[in-house]
Write a protein that holds these residues in place. Structure first.
Motif, PDB file in Angstrom:
ATOM      1  N   VAL A  90      -2.724  62.287 116.435  1.00  0.00           N
ATOM      2  CA  VAL A  90      -2.366  61.074 117.178  1.00  0.00           C
ATOM      3  C   VAL A  90      -3.693  60.442 117.575  1.00  0.00           C
ATOM      4  O   VAL A  90      -4.245  60.736 118.636  1.00  0.00           O
ATOM      5  N   GLY A  91      -4.222  59.596 116.717  1.00  0.00           N
ATOM      6  CA  GLY A  91      -5.560  59.063 116.922  1.00  0.00           C
ATOM      7  C   GLY A  91      -5.672  58.189 118.157  1.00  0.00           C
ATOM      8  O   GLY A  91      -4.729  57.484 118.525  1.00  0.00           O
ATOM      9  N   PRO A  92      -6.826  58.241 118.814  1.00  0.00           N
ATOM     10  CA  PRO A  92      -7.044  57.382 119.990  1.00  0.00           C
ATOM     11  C   PRO A  92      -7.194  55.920 119.595  1.00  0.00           C
ATOM     12  O   PRO A  92      -7.510  55.612 118.447  1.00  0.00           O
ATOM     13  N   GLU A  93      -6.970  55.038 120.531  1.00  0.00           N
ATOM     14  CA  GLU A  93      -7.159  53.611 120.296  1.00  0.00           C
ATOM     15  C   GLU A  93      -8.280  53.052 121.170  1.00  0.00           C
ATOM     16  O   GLU A  93      -8.429  51.838 121.286  1.00  0.00           O
ATOM     17  N   VAL A  94      -9.047  53.930 121.778  1.00  0.00           N
ATOM     18  CA  VAL A  94     -10.128  53.542 122.671  1.00  0.00           C
ATOM     19  C   VAL A  94     -11.461  53.880 122.002  1.00  0.00           C
ATOM     20  O   VAL A  94     -11.638  54.992 121.482  1.00  0.00           O
ATOM     21  N   GLU A  95     -12.384  52.926 122.001  1.00  0.00           N
ATOM     22  CA  GLU A  95     -13.692  53.154 121.395  1.00  0.00           C
ATOM     23  C   GLU A  95     -14.386  54.365 122.026  1.00  0.00           C
ATOM     24  O   GLU A  95     -14.341  54.567 123.237  1.00  0.00           O
ATOM     25  N   ASP A  96     -15.020  55.175 121.158  1.00  0.00           N
ATOM     26  CA  ASP A  96     -15.800  56.339 121.581  1.00  0.00           C
ATOM     27  C   ASP A  96     -14.978  57.406 122.279  1.00  0.00           C
ATOM     28  O   ASP A  96     -15.515  58.244 123.013  1.00  0.00           O
ATOM     29  N   MET A  97     -13.671  57.426 122.054  1.00  0.00           N
ATOM     30  CA  MET A  97     -12.819  58.513 122.556  1.00  0.00           C
ATOM     31  C   MET A  97     -12.617  59.510 121.422  1.00  0.00           C
ATOM     32  O   MET A  97     -12.139  59.149 120.347  1.00  0.00           O
ATOM     33  N   ALA A  98     -12.974  60.775 121.644  1.00  0.00           N
ATOM     34  CA  ALA A  98     -12.908  61.779 120.586  1.00  0.00           C
ATOM     35  C   ALA A  98     -11.480  62.246 120.321  1.00  0.00           C
ATOM     36  O   ALA A  98     -11.077  62.437 119.174  1.00  0.00           O
ATOM     37  N   LEU A  99     -10.712  62.453 121.379  1.00  0.00           N
ATOM     38  CA  LEU A  99      -9.327  62.909 121.255  1.00  0.00           C
ATOM     39  C   LEU A  99      -8.437  62.046 122.131  1.00  0.00           C
ATOM     40  O   LEU A  99      -8.797  61.737 123.277  1.00  0.00           O
TER      41      LEU A  99
END
Length: 392
Positions: free
Chosen positions: A234-243
């Motif tokens: 479930v990929g993040p939608e926030v820049e530079d968020m790893a998980l």
């Protein structure tokens, strides 16, 4: 420096561009290891032909193939210095694709998918078309938020097209350039667009998976209830968020389920997809968390670092199970949040698989809990499909 060079190329006269585009190829043909890896992943049938000169010549010598290749060359020649025209001329028509598929079906040396070389030829030519249209002609991909070239200025578009045209004519050892330049043109378009994602972790049996693969070779699979646990991304939608927040929940679920001791491997699946052009590969980050936060042994975690969708989470996990020597007639268990789990179980997910993959990557079985579903993998998942060039 780079922009200056692009401006210089952009102001070249039409005659100069034409002379460069039609210049004879040099005699040398060196290996390009990155393009080799990408070619092997995207176009296994044409890659095999490129490495077998006798088989390639045999295919080209067939009268119907020689005729269609000549017509395609005439179409490209008629474009002159018009790079947009050249890109369009690289596209395979339905009739051309069908003719080459028929010929490849009877050719010695053609790689064989489970449904035969004709079907694989058609998929690979459809893949060439998808790459050329998306990365060369600006067609919007099926998932525009994460796929495709993104928004780029016309000058950069022209530079990429020109470089791809030159690269398609510059010899590369063991390539299929001798058949038709469109295959090399498609590979070059991905290269100049910095979207060689599909080859980023090859060989997948090595690197971070080496310890688990070694363990799998000597494993008694009968000791375990399931051959593996598949943890979907479930990929993040926030820049530079790893998980993502849901991704962290998935990992707690997976660690708890693994502690029961009846599953030998956790397959964490998710590529470099969300948000667009993120520097994080979801499967890598999930593996790191399982080992460092939850103490799961490294030899029990397998990464699948390419999948960009739930459909390919399951397809690619099946490919890894095959590589590990796991019995495909044994169930796995899918672990994810209740909403995603319910979606995977739904009839709509069956239709999505049929629409996007052309088959079901396996059969959804019994529901074990709100976050667990049994899954029986299918050998059809081995079919390579470069219509999704970032994860074929």
């Amino acid at each position: 420096m780079r922009k200056t060079a692009y401006r210089a190329a952009a102001v070249l006269g039409a005659a100069a561009l034409l002379s460069l585009a039609s210049a004879p190829a040099s005699a040398g043909a060196v290996r390009d290891l990155e393009t080799e890896a990408l070619s092997s992943r995207l176009f296994p049938l044409f890659d095999t032909l490129g490495k077998n000169a006798a088989a390639l010549d045999h295919l080209k010598a067939k009268p119907e193939v020689a005729t269609l290749l000549r017509a395609r060359q005439d179409r490209r020649d008629a474009c002159g210095s018009d790079l947009g025209c050249l890109a369009q001329a690289m596209v395979w028509t339905s009739a051309e694709s069908a003719a080459l598929a028929r010929a490849a079906d009877a050719s010695a040396g053609a790689a064989r998918a489970d449904d035969g070389p004709a079907a694989q030829t058609k998929r690979e030519l459809d893949g060439v078309n998808a790459i050329v249209r998306t990365f060369g002609l600006g067609q919007v991909p099926s998932y525009p938020q994460i796929d495709g070239a993104g928004t780029i200025d016309p000058q950069e578009t022209r530079a990429r097209l020109q470089a791809a045209a030159w690269l398609a004519r510059t010899p590369r050892a063991a390539s299929a350039q001798g058949l038709d330049p469109s295959i090399e043109f498609a590979l070059a378009l991905l290269d100049v667009s910095d979207r060689t994602d599909a080859a980023g972790f090859e060989p997948l049996a090595g690197g971070l998976n080496a310890a688990a693969m070694k363990r799998a070779k000597g494993l008694d699979w009968k000791r375990y209830r399931y051959s593996a646990m598949i943890v979907t991304g479930v990929g993040p939608e926030v820049e530079d968020m790893a998980l993502s927040p849901f991704g962290k929940y998935h990992l707690r679920l997976a660690a708890n389920r693994f502690a029961a001791g009846d599953i030998p491997f956790i397959i964490v699946t998710g590529g470099r997809a969300h948000p667009r052009a993120t520097r994080f590969v979801e499967a890598e980050e999930m593996r790191k968390a399982l080992i460092e936060r939850y103490g799961v042994p490294a030899e029990a975690v397998v990464i699948e670092p390419y999948a960009r969708h739930t459909t390919t989470n399951l397809r690619n996990a099946t490919r890894l199970l095959t590589a590990m020597g796991a019995p495909l007639d044994k169930d796995t268990v899918i672990v994810c949040n209740p909403g995603q789990s319910a979606a995977i179980e739904s009839p709509a997910f069956v239709q999505r698989n049929l629409a996007e993959l052309g088959y079901e990557p396996g059969k959804i079985g019994r529901r074990v809990s709100p976050t667990e579903l049994e899954f029986r993998p299918s050998v059809q998942s081995a079919r390579v499909d470069p219509r999704d060039p970032l994860d074929p």
